[in-house]
Design a protein around this motif. Structure first.
Motif, PDB file in Angstrom:
ATOM      1  N   HIS A 217      -0.677  22.813  44.191  1.00 35.39           N
ATOM      2  CA  HIS A 217       0.748  22.874  44.539  1.00 35.39           C
ATOM      3  C   HIS A 217       1.208  24.296  44.812  1.00 35.39           C
ATOM      4  CE1 HIS A 217       1.150  18.687  43.372  1.00 35.39           C
ATOM      5  NE2 HIS A 217       0.597  18.964  42.210  1.00 35.39           N
ATOM      6  N   ARG A 218       0.279  25.238  44.843  1.00 33.13           N
ATOM      7  CA  ARG A 218       0.638  26.647  44.963  1.00 33.13           C
ATOM      8  C   ARG A 218       1.633  26.879  46.107  1.00 33.13           C
ATOM      9  NH1 ARG A 218      -3.132  32.143  45.188  1.00 33.13           N
ATOM     10  NH2 ARG A 218      -1.335  33.499  44.864  1.00 33.13           N
ATOM     11  N   GLY A 219       2.682  27.685  45.790  1.00 32.14           N
ATOM     12  CA  GLY A 219       3.677  28.005  46.819  1.00 32.14           C
ATOM     13  C   GLY A 219       4.876  27.087  46.760  1.00 32.14           C
ATOM     14  N   LYS A 220       4.707  25.915  46.121  1.00 28.83           N
ATOM     15  CA  LYS A 220       5.842  25.002  45.985  1.00 28.83           C
ATOM     16  C   LYS A 220       6.585  25.309  44.692  1.00 28.83           C
ATOM     17  CE  LYS A 220       3.495  21.030  46.716  1.00 28.83           C
ATOM     18  NZ  LYS A 220       3.319  19.594  46.749  1.00 28.83           N
ATOM     19  N   ARG A 221       7.719  24.652  44.513  1.00 25.88           N
ATOM     20  CA  ARG A 221       8.408  24.771  43.225  1.00 25.88           C
ATOM     21  C   ARG A 221       7.491  24.179  42.161  1.00 25.88           C
ATOM     22  NH1 ARG A 221      13.433  20.959  41.521  1.00 25.88           N
ATOM     23  NH2 ARG A 221      11.707  19.472  41.519  1.00 25.88           N
TER      24      ARG A 221
END
Ligand SMILES: [Zn+2]
Length: 267
Positions: A217-221
């Motif tokens: 999920h890197r980069g997402k909230r």
């Protein structure tokens, strides 16, 4: 599903959770989290956090401390804010004091002033008999010096980054280390080496949500439910079963923060 997990460090009061916090909490429950600790980094933030905890009794727990950014913001009014913190803690609704510590990456208060504010709050933690959640960014040597002269404090180095030697130095002083999504980032081989050497009874996991979402999920909230991704990777690195690492980290968090037993899961 994994056994009980606790996200020991998230910021549910952050504006990025305004509007869908109930859905975030429900997804955390679905991911196997039985409790989360939301961090208040200022007096107002902590009061907001207490309200959230009232909506999720037995599930959301609170900590409060004047972090280096809050200290910077209050400037000369630190003594007044400290008095408010003292009064807030007297209400006994917090499981820890923090996050507090030293932030040298961003330009905030001079380092010696940060150190004084940090140490003053360490004293407060002793008076209120609370564990401490420590923020240490580009500041491990000074944090270690301060913790060495305050052996009566206990707690966790949150969002730990560093080498195995850094990890060992904190462990030798009796502190816990908490790992978040950064352990899943490709470039962080050194951090993964550090995660391997932490004894089973000193390891914690966290998200620091809404920041630092783990892969994939890197980069997402980031949200608390994602802690499972970090936990799975940590287990793999250490050659341990995910179930065991979940059980140990949950027991460690429960003991350190003296959390009540998890509520039975519903629906
Ligand atoms: Zn934090």
């Amino acid at each position: 599903m994994l056994p009980a997990i606790i996200d020991t460090h998230c910021h549910l009061t952050h504006q990025r959770f305004h509007g869908d916090l109930d859905a975030v909490v429900n997804r955390a429950k679905e991911a196997g989290l039985t409790r989360v600790v939301t961090i208040g980094t200022s007096i107002a933030d902590a009061e907001h956090g207490l309200k959230l905890a009232e909506h999720h009794p037995g599930y959301v727990f609170n900590s409060v401390g004047l972090d280096p950014f809050a200290c910077h913001e209050v400037g000369d009014h630190f003594p007044q804010e400290l008095a408010k913190l003292d009064a807030l803690l007297a209400g006994k609704r917090f499981c820890a004091l923090g996050e507090i510590g030293l932030e040298y990456h961003h330009t905030l208060l001079p380092h010696d002033v940060q150190q004084r504010h940090f140490e003053t709050q360490l004293d407060l933690a002793v008076r209120h008999d609370l564990p401490v959640i420590i923020h240490s960014r580009d500041a491990h040597p000074d944090v270690l010096t301060i913790l060495r002269r305050n052996p009566q404090n206990r707690g966790v180095i949150h969002s730990f980054t560093g080498t195995p030697d850094d990890a060992r130095a904190f462990l030798d002083l009796g502190w816990h280390l908490s790992f978040n999504g950064m352990v899943t980032f490709k470039a962080n081989d050194v951090l993964r080496e550090a995660a391997k050497i932490v004894p089973n009874d000193r390891l914690l996991v966290e998200t620091d949500a809404p920041f630092l979402a783990p892969m994939p999920h890197r980069g997402k909230r980031c949200e608390p439910g994602y802690v499972a991704h970090s936990l799975e990777l940590i287990a793999e690195l250490r050659g341990q079963r995910v179930e065991d690492v979940a059980a140990w980290t949950t027991r460690n968090a429960t003991n350190l923060f003296r959390l009540p037993a998890a509520l039975p899961t519903t629906g």
